[in-house]
Design an enzyme around this catalytic site. Structure first.
Site, PDB file in Angstrom:
ATOM      1  N   HIS A  76     -45.478  20.835 -16.122  1.00 22.49           N
ATOM      2  CA  HIS A  76     -46.329  20.282 -15.067  1.00 22.49           C
ATOM      3  C   HIS A  76     -45.475  19.900 -13.873  1.00 22.49           C
ATOM      4  CE1 HIS A  76     -45.244  15.996 -15.760  1.00 22.49           C
ATOM      5  NE2 HIS A  76     -45.290  16.274 -17.046  1.00 22.49           N
ATOM      6  N   ASP A  78     -46.489  17.751 -11.319  1.00 26.40           N
ATOM      7  CA  ASP A  78     -46.749  16.432 -10.739  1.00 26.40           C
ATOM      8  C   ASP A  78     -45.915  15.361 -11.437  1.00 26.40           C
ATOM      9  OD1 ASP A  78     -48.435  16.845 -13.043  1.00 26.40           O
ATOM     10  OD2 ASP A  78     -49.588  15.074 -12.478  1.00 26.40           O
ATOM     11  N   ASP A 108     -39.013  14.470 -16.493  1.00 28.96           N
ATOM     12  CA  ASP A 108     -40.444  14.705 -16.754  1.00 28.96           C
ATOM     13  C   ASP A 108     -41.103  15.381 -15.551  1.00 28.96           C
ATOM     14  OD1 ASP A 108     -42.973  14.561 -17.863  1.00 28.96           O
ATOM     15  OD2 ASP A 108     -43.249  12.448 -17.402  1.00 28.96           O
ATOM     16  N   GLU A 140     -51.167  16.971 -14.487  1.00 30.32           N
ATOM     17  CA  GLU A 140     -51.014  16.657 -15.909  1.00 30.32           C
ATOM     18  C   GLU A 140     -50.963  15.156 -16.119  1.00 30.32           C
ATOM     19  OE1 GLU A 140     -48.732  15.614 -19.588  1.00 30.32           O
ATOM     20  OE2 GLU A 140     -48.265  15.151 -17.499  1.00 30.32           O
ATOM     21  N   GLU A 141     -50.270  14.456 -15.225  1.00 29.06           N
ATOM     22  CA  GLU A 141     -50.027  13.026 -15.423  1.00 29.06           C
ATOM     23  C   GLU A 141     -51.308  12.197 -15.398  1.00 29.06           C
ATOM     24  OE1 GLU A 141     -47.457  11.683 -16.440  1.00 29.06           O
ATOM     25  OE2 GLU A 141     -45.665  12.731 -15.754  1.00 29.06           O
ATOM     26  N   GLU A 168     -41.749  19.468 -22.239  1.00 29.35           N
ATOM     27  CA  GLU A 168     -41.677  18.023 -22.054  1.00 29.35           C
ATOM     28  C   GLU A 168     -40.384  17.481 -22.675  1.00 29.35           C
ATOM     29  OE1 GLU A 168     -43.610  15.922 -20.473  1.00 29.35           O
ATOM     30  OE2 GLU A 168     -45.630  16.759 -20.342  1.00 29.35           O
ATOM     31  N   HIS A 361     -40.704   8.066 -16.170  1.00 26.77           N
ATOM     32  CA  HIS A 361     -41.548   7.042 -15.545  1.00 26.77           C
ATOM     33  C   HIS A 361     -40.785   5.762 -15.215  1.00 26.77           C
ATOM     34  CE1 HIS A 361     -45.516   8.871 -17.373  1.00 26.77           C
ATOM     35  NE2 HIS A 361     -44.651   9.800 -16.976  1.00 26.77           N
TER      36      HIS A 361
END
Length: 393
Positions: A76, A78, A108, A140-141, A168, A361
């Protein structure tokens, strides 16, 4: 001896991708166009599928056009935001220091995407009788929204992959299961009144609080009674409330309240059944509310549905990932990915990529250069395959 860092070209591509601000609220088109142009230089055509206002796109490209089937490398594009976090580097800098690549999305999962794109030429020259598909998605997030459009387009085009590897961050240990993520919004309409006249009102906050209590009761039931699923950090399903809003003043009985909550269900559990229990309880409260004021009650909205994923250590794609990663172990992860959606589309899937979810994150998010080097070796091995085990290809 294994390399301790990726090639300069692959690392520079990772730094370039980190430099694009693709927080989920933003467009990802600059990054998508960068990858599209990189592939176009090799003569590879990219398929783009768009969101409703065409501000975001998925990219799907086939390296080895004409081969009968392929393996998807999925990532992903984003990222989550970094507002309020205490970073020591610019989140978009792609800074390299002390054996680490820093930046939002480094772990990520722009590191994985860069490693896949950097090996496009090698995939084109691969002796394997199958193609490599690159599948890079939006949003995705916030709910795995883009991948559904990508899979629908892939099916419309008659593309039937052999398998999918979702990159991931798993420390390059193949993951064969993860929990689902189901999020909901509950909006409560009550009846306002002066706080000295509460019998004439329906307090939306208090009614919402009762349903919040029901969500908490379910969480405690899961922890107390649900059969354990060994291998997960939290080996049972969970429920939690993340936001609550309501009221306008201390002396006004609130008319409106809203809260959001989620279930993270084991692959053996059923989040929709959990939600049905919450809704049934809320409906049981409505007759008393509507006796005071017709039109009061509860409204539920689904924010996202990310299904759980359950693969197998015995699946050929898992064994392939173990072989390419040089990793005898498998693992389970607690975070959600697009793997359950690919698996639900009938595609054998495993999750395996560089970096750790512990860094994702976080302020000063990073992926180690050693992890990127392991991912690079993974890609090099994939390009050198001459068959896919168990497929006849």
């Amino acid at each position: 001896m294994a390399a301790s860092s990726p090639s300069p070209r692959a690392l520079e591509l990772a730094r370039t991708l980190i430099g694009f601000n693709t927080v989920s609220a933003n467009s990802n088109l600059d990054l998508i166009h960068c990858i599209r142009d990189e592939l176009a230089r090799l003569g590879v055509r990219s398929r783009l599928t768009w969101n409703a206002d065409r501000s975001k796109a998925n990219l799907f490209a086939t390296l080895g056009e004409g081969k009968p089937a392929g393996i998807i490398l999925s990532g992903h594009t984003d990222t989550v935001p970094w507002d309020g976090q205490d970073w020591s580097v610019d989140p978009l800098s792609g800074a390299v220091r002390d054996g680490r690549l820093y930046g939002r999305g480094s772990a990520d999962m722009k590191g994985f995407i860069a490693m896949a794109v950097a090996h496009a030429e090698a995939f084109l020259a691969s002796p394997a009788p199958f193609a490599i598909h690159l599948a890079f998605t939006y949003e995705e997030e916030i709910g795995c929204f883009g991948v559904r459009e990508l899979i629908a387009d892939m099916k419309d085009a008659g593309i039937r992959p052999l398998a999918c590897i979702v990159g991931e961050p798993t420390d390059m240990v193949p993951a064969i299961a993860h929990k689902g993520v189901y999020r909901f919004r509950c909006c409560v309409r009550g009846k306002e009144a002066h706080s000295s006249l509460t019998p004439l009102s329906v307090n939306a906050i208090e009614m919402a609080a009762r349903v919040v209590g029901r969500v908490r009761d379910l969480a405690e039931t899961f922890e107390r009674e649900e059969p354990r699923y060994a291998g997960f950090d939290v080996p049972f399903s969970t429920a939690s409330v993340g936001q609550f809003h309501g009221g306008i003043a201390d002396n006004v009985v609130p008319r409106d309240a809203e809260f959001r909550y989620e279930f993270r269900d084991l692959p053996t559990a059923d989040a929709r059944a959990m939600q049905a229990q919450v809704e049934a309880y809320a409906r049981s409260l409505e007759p008393a509310m509507q006796k005071v004021a017709p039109g009061t009650g509860f409204r539920f909205e689904t924010i996202c549905e990310v299904p759980s994923f359950l693969g197998s250590a015995e699946d050929d794609v898992t064994k392939l990932a173990q072989r390419l990663a040089g990793e005898p172990r498998t693992t389970l992860v607690g975070f959600g990915t697009e793997a359950g959606i690919f698996k639900g589309a009938g595609i054998r899937t495993v999750v395996c990529g560089p970096g750790s979810i512990v860094q994702a994150h976080q302020p000063d998010e990073y992926v180690t250069l050693e992890q990127l080097a392991r991912c690079q070796a993974f890609m090099e091995g994939l390009a050198q395959l001459r068959s896919f085990p168990g497929s006849g290809a």
